[in-house]
Design a protein around this motif. Structure first.
Motif, mmCIF file in Angstrom:
data_model
loop_
_atom_site.group_PDB
_atom_site.id
_atom_site.type_symbol
_atom_site.label_atom_id
_atom_site.label_comp_id
_atom_site.label_asym_id
_atom_site.label_seq_id
_atom_site.Cartn_x
_atom_site.Cartn_y
_atom_site.Cartn_z
ATOM 1 N N THR A 1 0.842 -1.191 0.000
ATOM 2 C CA THR A 1 0.000 0.000 0.000
ATOM 3 C C THR A 1 0.880 1.245 0.000
ATOM 4 O O THR A 1 2.104 1.153 -0.048
ATOM 5 C CB THR A 1 -0.928 0.016 1.222
ATOM 6 O OG1 THR A 1 -1.845 1.111 1.102
ATOM 7 C CG2 THR A 1 -0.144 0.155 2.517
ATOM 8 N N ASP A 2 0.246 2.400 0.056
ATOM 9 C CA ASP A 2 0.986 3.657 0.052
ATOM 10 C C ASP A 2 1.766 3.864 1.340
ATOM 11 O O ASP A 2 1.364 3.414 2.418
ATOM 12 C CB ASP A 2 0.029 4.841 -0.088
ATOM 13 C CG ASP A 2 -0.640 4.895 -1.442
ATOM 14 O OD1 ASP A 2 -0.018 4.451 -2.419
ATOM 15 O OD2 ASP A 2 -1.776 5.380 -1.514
ATOM 16 N N ASN A 3 2.875 4.574 1.212
ATOM 17 C CA ASN A 3 3.619 5.095 2.358
ATOM 18 C C ASN A 3 3.763 6.589 2.094
ATOM 19 O O ASN A 3 4.541 6.998 1.230
ATOM 20 C CB ASN A 3 4.999 4.443 2.450
ATOM 21 C CG ASN A 3 4.926 2.947 2.697
ATOM 22 O OD1 ASN A 3 4.988 2.490 3.820
ATOM 23 N ND2 ASN A 3 4.794 2.172 1.615
ATOM 24 N N LEU A 4 2.980 7.398 2.793
ATOM 25 C CA LEU A 4 2.906 8.814 2.441
ATOM 26 C C LEU A 4 4.121 9.591 2.948
ATOM 27 O O LEU A 4 4.048 10.470 3.807
ATOM 28 C CB LEU A 4 1.606 9.414 2.949
ATOM 29 C CG LEU A 4 0.361 8.860 2.243
ATOM 30 C CD1 LEU A 4 -0.882 9.602 2.661
ATOM 31 C CD2 LEU A 4 0.510 8.882 0.736
ATOM 32 N N LEU A 5 5.250 9.203 2.380
ATOM 33 C CA LEU A 5 6.522 9.883 2.553
ATOM 34 C C LEU A 5 7.038 10.217 1.159
ATOM 35 O O LEU A 5 6.712 9.537 0.180
ATOM 36 C CB LEU A 5 7.524 8.988 3.281
ATOM 37 C CG LEU A 5 7.163 8.611 4.715
ATOM 38 C CD1 LEU A 5 8.054 7.461 5.195
ATOM 39 C CD2 LEU A 5 7.320 9.810 5.650
ATOM 40 N N PHE A 6 7.862 11.259 1.072
ATOM 41 C CA PHE A 6 8.271 11.748 -0.232
ATOM 42 C C PHE A 6 9.750 12.089 -0.224
ATOM 43 O O PHE A 6 10.248 12.708 0.729
ATOM 44 C CB PHE A 6 7.454 12.998 -0.597
ATOM 45 C CG PHE A 6 5.973 12.759 -0.586
ATOM 46 C CD1 PHE A 6 5.305 12.420 -1.744
ATOM 47 C CD2 PHE A 6 5.251 12.827 0.600
ATOM 48 C CE1 PHE A 6 3.939 12.166 -1.735
ATOM 49 C CE2 PHE A 6 3.879 12.576 0.626
ATOM 50 C CZ PHE A 6 3.231 12.242 -0.550
ATOM 51 N N ILE A 7 10.456 11.679 -1.262
ATOM 52 C CA ILE A 7 11.873 12.020 -1.362
ATOM 53 C C ILE A 7 12.019 13.526 -1.537
ATOM 54 O O ILE A 7 11.346 14.139 -2.368
ATOM 55 C CB ILE A 7 12.536 11.271 -2.531
ATOM 56 C CG1 ILE A 7 12.568 9.768 -2.241
ATOM 57 C CG2 ILE A 7 13.952 11.787 -2.773
ATOM 58 C CD1 ILE A 7 13.195 8.928 -3.342
ATOM 59 N N ASP A 8 12.895 14.117 -0.751
ATOM 60 C CA ASP A 8 13.083 15.569 -0.754
ATOM 61 C C ASP A 8 14.446 15.912 -1.364
ATOM 62 O O ASP A 8 15.478 15.626 -0.765
ATOM 63 C CB ASP A 8 13.004 16.100 0.678
ATOM 64 C CG ASP A 8 13.022 17.619 0.747
ATOM 65 O OD1 ASP A 8 13.257 18.256 -0.302
ATOM 66 O OD2 ASP A 8 12.818 18.161 1.849
ATOM 67 N N PRO A 9 14.475 16.543 -2.538
ATOM 68 C CA PRO A 9 15.768 16.887 -3.145
ATOM 69 C C PRO A 9 16.578 17.864 -2.309
ATOM 70 O O PRO A 9 17.805 17.917 -2.431
ATOM 71 C CB PRO A 9 15.376 17.486 -4.495
ATOM 72 C CG PRO A 9 13.954 17.907 -4.341
ATOM 73 C CD PRO A 9 13.341 16.930 -3.381
ATOM 74 N N ARG A 10 15.912 18.633 -1.442
ATOM 75 C CA ARG A 10 16.660 19.541 -0.564
ATOM 76 C C ARG A 10 17.501 18.751 0.436
ATOM 77 O O ARG A 10 18.638 19.127 0.743
ATOM 78 C CB ARG A 10 15.709 20.473 0.190
ATOM 79 C CG ARG A 10 14.988 21.473 -0.681
ATOM 80 C CD ARG A 10 14.272 22.507 0.168
ATOM 81 N NE ARG A 10 13.471 23.384 -0.654
ATOM 82 C CZ ARG A 10 13.939 24.408 -1.355
ATOM 83 N NH1 ARG A 10 15.233 24.662 -1.325
ATOM 84 N NH2 ARG A 10 13.143 25.161 -2.078
ATOM 85 N N LEU A 11 16.941 17.683 0.963
ATOM 86 C CA LEU A 11 17.690 16.855 1.906
ATOM 87 C C LEU A 11 18.853 16.156 1.213
ATOM 88 O O LEU A 11 19.905 15.942 1.815
ATOM 89 C CB LEU A 11 16.762 15.832 2.563
ATOM 90 C CG LEU A 11 15.710 16.417 3.525
ATOM 91 C CD1 LEU A 11 14.759 15.326 3.998
ATOM 92 C CD2 LEU A 11 16.382 17.095 4.711
ATOM 93 N N ILE A 12 18.666 15.805 -0.053
ATOM 94 C CA ILE A 12 19.771 15.243 -0.829
ATOM 95 C C ILE A 12 20.858 16.298 -0.997
ATOM 96 O O ILE A 12 22.051 16.018 -0.834
ATOM 97 C CB ILE A 12 19.274 14.763 -2.208
ATOM 98 C CG1 ILE A 12 18.314 13.586 -2.047
ATOM 99 C CG2 ILE A 12 20.453 14.377 -3.101
ATOM 100 C CD1 ILE A 12 17.653 13.137 -3.343
ATOM 101 N N GLU A 13 20.450 17.508 -1.293
ATOM 102 C CA GLU A 13 21.381 18.601 -1.575
ATOM 103 C C GLU A 13 22.267 18.932 -0.377
ATOM 104 O O GLU A 13 23.456 19.240 -0.535
ATOM 105 C CB GLU A 13 20.590 19.843 -2.000
ATOM 106 C CG GLU A 13 21.411 20.964 -2.575
ATOM 107 C CD GLU A 13 20.525 22.090 -3.092
ATOM 108 O OE1 GLU A 13 20.666 22.442 -4.270
ATOM 109 O OE2 GLU A 13 19.685 22.611 -2.320
#
Length: 306
Positions: A26-38
């Protein structure tokens, strides 16, 4: 309900894992954040950032050159990523992802956007502040596809470390940052219900509502520090304060939040975006705690973690 840890019988749950212990069906309502990568100094994040910068730099160059073929080619690989199970991969909201119907709209928005054409939008992590129809779900999907090669390699290393079995599977849309092309490759990945799984480092994800918070914060910063101090922007505003004082609510009433305004303001005030990130945003960028992630992957839903 299986998570990675339960299905593969890993000794330990989220606090002991480097990656998000996603629910698998099912869904996991988390999202990859490019700012955290940066801002991350990890070797994995640096490999991701290398690909993001290559992709975004080439896309901007193509947009400015009005090279429609090149723009379409670069964005051709941005279909919905299902392997991470993040965001809306399995839900009825999957239309929020970068699907075939939405892709032309996003291509058009990127090409027309003045922040892209003028160079104000030079960092991919700032996309959600300026381009319509791109919020946390779509920026996460786009980021996932650009860094997919790194995520696959990361998953393989975690599987070797934890002795998780892998199966050889085909993976589409693997971005090659050296050639700027999308490739289809055979790779080894863990599999659940005949579907491959890609692990995501837990220090690179955010909650859904943090994206809207970021947009609103940028707007408030602009109003307080730039718009309210510019006589031209204050023209024709009816003051409601004592002795004719213009209040912040008056300025907001005249200049409501929208991404077109944020674009125009960032062009007009060259330091706006830089000051926002250095004076406000950067100090507030932090990875989620294990407990915050656990509310999503083990709890009853996103509402409990908001």
């Amino acid at each position: 309900m299986y998570n990675i840890s339960t299905f593969f019988k890993i000794d330990g749950q989220q606090p002991k894992l480097e990656f998000v212990d996603i629910k698998l069906s099912t869904d996991n309502l988390l999202f990859i954040d490019p700012r955290l990568i940066e801002i991350s100094d990890s070797a994995v994040a640096k490999e991701m950032q290398l690909r993001i910068e290559a992709f975004w730099g080439e896309l901007i160059k193509a947009v400015r050159a009005k090279n429609q073929f090149r723009v379409n080619q670069l964005l051709s690989g941005l279909s919905e990523p299902h392997e991470t199970r993040l965001g809306y991969s399995f839900s009825k909201h999957s239309g929020n992802s970068v699907g075939e119907k939405l892709k032309p709209k996003i291509i058009d928005a990127i090409q027309r956007n003045k922040a892209v054409r003028t160079g104000v939008l030079s960092h991919f992590s700032d996309v959600e502040l300026f381009i319509e129809d791109i919020g946390c779900d779509r920026i996460s999907d786009i980021t996932t596809k650009i860094i997919k090669e790194v995520l696959v390699e990361y998953t393989q290393k975690q599987c070797e470390l934890l002795e998780i079995p892998m199966t050889e599977v085909w993976q589409n849309d693997m971005f090659d940052y050296r050639t700027y092309k999308w490739a289809t490759k055979k790779v080894f990945l863990p599999v659940f219900a005949d579907k491959p799984i890609i692990f995501v480092p837990k220090n690179l994800v955010r909650l859904e509502n943090s994206a809207n918070s970021n947009l609103n914060s940028f707007y408030r910063f602009a109003i307080r520090n730039f718009i309210s101090n510019d006589t031209e922007m204050l023209e024709d505003i009816s003051p409601t304060g004592k002795n004719g004082e213009i209040k912040l609510r008056d300025v907001k009433g005249k200049h409501p939040l929208n991404k077109e305004s944020l674009t125009n303001w960032s062009i007009k005030f060259g330091k706006l975006l830089v000051d926002y990130k250095s004076e406000y945003l950067n100090d507030r960028l932090n990875p989620l705690s294990d407990s915050e992630i656990m509310e999503i992957v083990y709890g009853q839903g996103y509402s409990q973690a908001s």
